[in-house]
Design an enzyme around this catalytic site. Structure first.
Site, short mmCIF file in Angstrom:
data_model
loop_
_atom_site.label_atom_id
_atom_site.label_comp_id
_atom_site.label_asym_id
_atom_site.label_seq_id
_atom_site.Cartn_x
_atom_site.Cartn_y
_atom_site.Cartn_z
N GLY A 21 -4.05 -61.37 16.82
CA GLY A 21 -5.03 -61.79 17.93
C GLY A 21 -5.38 -60.80 18.93
O GLY A 21 -4.82 -60.94 20.06
N SER A 64 -8.81 -58.88 19.17
CA SER A 64 -10.11 -58.86 19.64
C SER A 64 -10.80 -60.31 20.09
O SER A 64 -10.43 -61.30 19.53
CB SER A 64 -11.23 -58.38 18.41
OG SER A 64 -10.89 -56.91 18.34
N SER A 119 -8.18 -61.55 10.80
CA SER A 119 -8.45 -61.30 9.36
C SER A 119 -7.06 -62.38 8.74
O SER A 119 -6.07 -62.12 9.36
CB SER A 119 -7.78 -59.89 8.96
OG SER A 119 -8.90 -59.13 9.38
N GLU A 178 -1.18 -49.20 12.93
CA GLU A 178 -2.34 -49.40 12.17
C GLU A 178 -3.22 -48.29 11.72
O GLU A 178 -3.80 -48.36 10.99
CB GLU A 178 -3.28 -50.23 13.11
CG GLU A 178 -4.31 -51.21 12.62
CD GLU A 178 -5.11 -52.18 13.40
OE1 GLU A 178 -5.78 -52.96 12.86
OE2 GLU A 178 -4.94 -51.78 14.64
N SER A 189 -13.09 -49.18 16.86
CA SER A 189 -14.56 -48.70 16.28
C SER A 189 -14.29 -47.09 16.70
O SER A 189 -13.48 -46.51 17.32
CB SER A 189 -15.34 -49.46 17.25
OG SER A 189 -15.32 -48.87 18.68
#
Length: 396
Positions: A130, A132, A164, A247, A379
């Site tokens: 949790g 974004s 996700s 990640e 990003s």
């Protein structure tokens, strides 16, 4: 960089290969594949993770006292390589194993470790992330989901997006704002939230690929025990940076590189077997140039990961160099799948998906999925900012 393996590491590889040969279904990757239905595929992947756990191959790099094997970084890389080599199913609980578990191991209390880690290893609990929000995607420090402390609980209100596997998850780790008056990086906390709590609702998001991997998650007066905070209150940004470092790390990038290399080999095989006029498609010099670019980029992907991996082996901490790995592989993979669509011609985007086909269907879904590569896990724009500011010393 030392590319050789010790006898112990070679035994580790051999043991894993033998176990995989027995554990995977007969005909895997040739006549046997994952289910096409999305929910069935999720449960298939969860069953595979639980099989890994029963075989002693779950959380291999975790300390033995918390259920792992105490594997070295090199063995962790070998594991990723071998899983990719046989095309083993991906896990449903990747976020739990790679992110939640690693973060709790590093920053959690002993009580949190004893409760959560065994359940993550066994995949009894699936986790989602949790971070974004609709107005705080790339600028993670701008999250507005509020957590107000009332006695021994936090009351959480807000919305997360791109969560996700939320529809399959039992737990969520979330970055929430606990001090709205503090500077945006300073007023955040890292909470572990039970997804069965009243007040949580999930709405799947249909992606361009047709899948619903991502979700919107809404929190309406959700109660979270104070004991479920990781680290100190308003210290969530530091905890979250640990999560993001795992990640974007090199160990799984090596596995990704092998999977992309296998896809590229399939593409070359398809092109070599496809006639065009009086010759084969692979005889076209423009096609060969596109393939050569992808071959080069996929190999550079491996070398980038190995370079950063070697730094970790030499004692360096995980840092912003992980952003180089993430930035590079996401664009290299996109380039490869775009090349596949270009090379295979105008029918490639509309070819029916067919896992047994060497042609258009094999690459169609991967092409669509690749559009998310430059967004998730941070990003490309954010990765470039990190590289510029933290590695090159450029001004903000």
């Amino acid at each position: 960089m030392d590319f050789s393996y010790s006898p112990q590491e070679e035994r580790f590889r051999a043991d894993l290969r033998a176990w995989l040969a027995d554990a995977l279904p007969p005909g895997w990757g040739e006549t046997v594949f994952e289910p096409e239905d999305e929910d069935e595929r999720a449960m298939f992947r969860l069953a595979w993770e639980r099989k890994l756990h029963s075989g002693g191959w779950s959380g291999i790099n975790w300390p033995v006292e918390y259920g792992g094997r105490g594997a070295t970084l090199v063995e962790r890389a070998i594991f990723a390589e071998e899983m990719a080599r046989v095309g083993a199913p991906e896990g449903l609980n990747i976020i739990g194993h790679n992110l939640a578990g690693s973060t709790i191991l590093r920053h959690g209390t002993e009580a949190q470790k004893k409760y959560f880690l065994p359940r993550i290893l066994s995949s009894e609990d699936v986790w989602c992330q949790g971070f974004s929000e609709p107005n705080a995607g790339s600028d993670l420090a701008s999250v507005r989901t509020r957590a107000e402390r009332r006695g021994d609980k936090f009351i959480v209100n807000g919305q997360k997006i791109w969560t996700s596997f939320a529809q399959y998850s039992q737990w969520c780790f979330a970055l929430v704002r606990t001090d709205p008056d503090a500077p945006k990086h300073k007023g955040l906390s890292f909470l572990l939230i039970d997804m069965k709590s009243p007040g949580i609702s999930i709405r799947p998001l249909r992606q361009i690929s047709g899948e619903c991997e991502f979700n919107e998650t809404f929190f309406d007066d959700v109660e979270v025990p104070v004991d479920n905070i990781v680290g100190d209150i308003n210290d969530g940004w530091r905890i979250a940076m640990t999560t993001l470092a795992y990640e974007r790390g090199p160990e799984d990038a090596l596995g990704r590189q092998i999977r992309f290399s296998q896809e590229l080999e399939k593409l070359v095989g398809t092109v070599a077997a496809t006639p065009r006029g009086d010759a084969m498609l692979i005889d076209d010099p423009i096609v060969r140039q596109k393939l050569a670019r992808s071959v080069t980029e996929v190999e550079i992907m491996r070398l980038n990961a190995v370079r950063t991996f070697s730094k970790y082996l030499n004692g360096d901490d995980r840092g912003p160099d992980a952003s180089i790995i993430k930035l590079y592989w996401s664009h290299a993979a996109q380039n490869m799948y775009e090349a596949a669509m270009d090379i295979l011609g105008p029918t490639a985007p509309i070819a029916a998906p067919d896992p047994l086909s060497a042609g258009g269907g094999r690459f169609q879904l991967s092409y669509l999925q690749s559009k998310a590569f430059t967004i998730y896990s941070g990003s490309s724009e954010i990765q470039r900012n990190i590289i510029g500011e933290r590695m090159l010393g450029l001004p903000r």
